[in-house]
Motif scaffolding. Sequence first.
Motif, PDB file in Angstrom:
ATOM      1  N   THR A  22     -36.518  21.533 -42.200  1.00 31.86           N
ATOM      2  CA  THR A  22     -37.645  21.852 -43.087  1.00 31.86           C
ATOM      3  C   THR A  22     -38.939  21.923 -42.268  1.00 31.86           C
ATOM      4  O   THR A  22     -39.754  22.844 -42.468  1.00 31.86           O
ATOM      5  CB  THR A  22     -37.767  20.798 -44.209  1.00 31.86           C
ATOM      6  N   ALA A  23     -39.110  20.985 -41.351  1.00 29.79           N
ATOM      7  CA  ALA A  23     -40.331  20.992 -40.531  1.00 29.79           C
ATOM      8  C   ALA A  23     -40.386  22.262 -39.682  1.00 29.79           C
ATOM      9  O   ALA A  23     -41.441  22.894 -39.541  1.00 29.79           O
ATOM     10  CB  ALA A  23     -40.361  19.748 -39.637  1.00 29.79           C
ATOM     11  N   ARG A  24     -39.242  22.664 -39.132  1.00 32.93           N
ATOM     12  CA  ARG A  24     -39.211  23.883 -38.304  1.00 32.93           C
ATOM     13  C   ARG A  24     -39.535  25.118 -39.146  1.00 32.93           C
ATOM     14  O   ARG A  24     -40.260  26.011 -38.718  1.00 32.93           O
ATOM     15  CB  ARG A  24     -37.837  24.071 -37.665  1.00 32.93           C
ATOM     16  N   LEU A  25     -38.947  25.170 -40.343  1.00 32.42           N
ATOM     17  CA  LEU A  25     -39.213  26.325 -41.217  1.00 32.42           C
ATOM     18  C   LEU A  25     -40.675  26.346 -41.665  1.00 32.42           C
ATOM     19  O   LEU A  25     -41.296  27.411 -41.759  1.00 32.42           O
ATOM     20  CB  LEU A  25     -38.305  26.270 -42.459  1.00 32.42           C
ATOM     21  N   ALA A  26     -41.218  25.150 -41.924  1.00 36.06           N
ATOM     22  CA  ALA A  26     -42.624  25.064 -42.358  1.00 36.06           C
ATOM     23  C   ALA A  26     -43.532  25.611 -41.260  1.00 36.06           C
ATOM     24  O   ALA A  26     -44.464  26.382 -41.527  1.00 36.06           O
ATOM     25  CB  ALA A  26     -42.970  23.621 -42.695  1.00 36.06           C
TER      26      ALA A  26
END
Length: 381
Positions: free
Chosen positions: A75-79
């Motif tokens: 999720t952090a990478r996609l954000a």
Amino acid sequence: MNDPSGPDRPPAARPRVRSDLDGLPLFRGRAAQSGMIRLDCNESPLAPPAAVQAALTGAVQGLNRYPDNAAADLTARLAERHGVPPAALSLGPGSVGLCAQLIQIACAAGDEVLIPWRSFEVYPSLAGTAGAVVRRVPLTAGHALDLPAMAAAITDRTRLVFVCSPNNPTGTSVSRADVERFLAAVPPDVLVVLDEAYAEFTGRQADPLDGFALVREQLRQGRTNVVALRTFSKAYGLAGLRIGYCLSAPPVAELLGRVAVPYAVGTLAQRAAAAALECEPEVRERCRHLVEERERVRAALLDSGWDVPVSGANFLWLPAGPAAEPLAAHCREQRILVKAFVGEGVRVTVGTAAENDAFLAAASRFARTEAAAPVRSAALG
Ligand SMILES: Cc1ncc(COP(=O)(O)O)c(C=O)c1O
């Protein structure tokens, strides 16, 4: 003792299940078939990038543990990748899983889901599963979404609208301006789902829709009823792992979390998706090549008299009408799988150059048969 399966067995009471499910279409998917050229499911023809395969191997050791339910790392990478807060992102078991969750959060029994038709074949059964009523708005004569007609079809019971672009199975795309006009006509309490499973294949297009950019902008304006869906199944070549994601207002993401099946997105899916994001240049290059192949195949089909709408996806639509099933059967005889929609058309996925050549040869042989007469006369007319 009586044989429990024998003739003396009293008639078993049927479990009391929902009778409204009887009419739901059964999604059969495709059985594994070896030795066939598989151009029927809009998958990538290529194995996942080597770095993704290595990440999967590395993750196998940890499979005795449940996955991270919040998928914090991915999720952090996609954000970061999309310039959005992590709280605005939801992951699901394929974007189809998120379609189901979106319907669940928006619709109670009897509420309406509005869809273009023909479009992604699973929308009606997902809506029916939630007890929602499906309203279908026909495509235009050019096989595209008719957004003004969709806006006009919204009623007091409409809770959710799917806007599929590029549209499965016709490949047609709506423009950003079209969608903005549409959104201006939609009541702010109706959830609009921009389903962009094929976004990475759009290629060169005037005023392309970027659902993620549009949702970001809507959020800045305080509008919370528009969400966008993407998937790792198509461009990233991870269809077998089942992972997709949704950008929405954080309160909508919160609700999606509430209705999610616990641990639905497995460890391997999370690790592979994270590794795939590290391979963006390779993924982009693969998409560029498939788009090039798509245009080559379309040009060849047009040359031989087929009517093929412009596609922004990794597939093409042949509106063959009554010749759809005979064409698919003819391809199957040549060991090529394509997807027939009875009486409407055939959807063919763009494969490797060799696979595409095999399909083109089969299509041109078919064009000379009697079964192709309706297509020939449509081309002439
Ligand atoms: C328009 C559309 N949306 C969503 C999906 C679901 O993709 P997945 O569940 O593999 O992410 C598909 C798959 O074919 C599709 O065509």
